[in-house]
Design a protein around this motif. Structure first.
Motif, PDB file in Angstrom:
ATOM      1  N   TYR A   1       7.239   6.479   4.531  1.00 13.98           N
ATOM      2  CA  TYR A   1       7.593   6.432   3.115  1.00 13.98           C
ATOM      3  C   TYR A   1       9.081   6.636   2.879  1.00 13.98           C
TER       4      TYR A   1
ATOM      5  N   ARG B   1       1.537   6.402  -7.183  1.00 11.63           N
ATOM      6  CA  ARG B   1       0.467   7.322  -7.588  1.00 11.63           C
ATOM      7  C   ARG B   1       0.939   8.775  -7.603  1.00 11.63           C
TER       8      ARG B   1
ATOM      9  N   SER C   1       0.834  -1.206   0.000  1.00  8.50           N
ATOM     10  CA  SER C   1       0.000   0.000   0.000  1.00  8.50           C
ATOM     11  C   SER C   1       0.871   1.259   0.000  1.00  8.50           C
TER      12      SER C   1
ATOM     13  N   ASN D   1       2.320   1.583  -3.501  1.00 13.88           N
ATOM     14  CA  ASN D   1       1.311   2.033  -4.465  1.00 13.88           C
ATOM     15  C   ASN D   1       1.047   3.533  -4.343  1.00 13.88           C
ATOM     16  N   ARG D   2       1.058   4.047  -3.129  1.00  8.62           N
ATOM     17  CA  ARG D   2       0.849   5.482  -2.969  1.00  8.62           C
ATOM     18  C   ARG D   2       2.028   6.260  -3.536  1.00  8.62           C
TER      19      ARG D   2
END
Length: 201
Positions: free
Chosen positions: A160, A33, A26, A29-30
């Protein structure tokens, strides 16, 4: 017989691995994006830059046919166009935009003295088109910079920051042109009240 605690322990480990794996996916994926938003925002600008290149090429061709231009002035316009074509980063594109504005300014002064109204009108139409494209670039630039800021902030935040570097997510460059590049193109006064003595400036 397998110990029930061993089975429970194995299940717990598997579940933990699945949960951690899903969490990492997740996060990844962010990152993807927000990175894609930056790329898409730059792609929108790139389309406009290509349109501006086409308009500049038409401007050069029209200038060659319509006026007996000084070689130095024509070479300034050609060089500005080529500089824009070579630009690969926002910083280089900002510098190219500044060169284009300077060349067009000198063109305006020279066109003021030209005796053929139709030639001047054709040049002004092309410059109007370039000015319109410049306005659209300015709008897209804001979207691009917002996307870059969001991306750059995200890759510096926990958790992150742990994944961004190893996975190749690095900071993008803001589109930060010189102050004169952000000024509006005053196409209404391009061919009026020009001082021929400024052509050499």
């Amino acid at each position: 017989m397998v110990n029930i605690l061993t089975i429970v322990g194995a299940v717990v480990v598997i579940l933990a691995v699945v949960v951690v794996g899903a969490y990492v996916v997740s996060l990844y994926n962010r990152l993807v994006r927000v990175d894609e938003r930056v790329k898409n925002a730059w792609a929108d600008i790139d389309v406009l830059l290509k349109q501006r290149q086409d308009a500049l090429e038409k401007l050069v061709d029209t200038a060659k046919r319509a006026m007996d231009f000084e070689e130095e002035l024509l070479s300034d316009i050609v060089e500005a166009r080529e500089q824009a074509q070579r630009a690969e980063t926002p910083e280089e594109e900002a510098a190219a935009g500044e060169a284009i504005r300077g060349a067009l300014g000198r063109l305006n002064v020279r066109a003021e003295d030209h005796p053929e109204p139709q030639a001047v009108q054709n040049l002004q139409s092309l410059q109007d088109e370039i000015a319109r494209i410049e306005e659209q670039i300015a709008d897209r630039r804001e979207v691009y910079n917002e996307s870059v800021t969001a991306h750059n902030q995200l890759i510096r935040q926990v958790p992150y920051v742990v994944l961004a570097g190893p996975l190749g997510f690095t900071a993008h460059e803001l589109y930060d042109p010189p102050a004169s590049e952000t000024e509006d193109v005053d196409v209404g006064t391009m061919f009026s009240d020009a001082d021929p003595d400024t052509a050499a400036d």
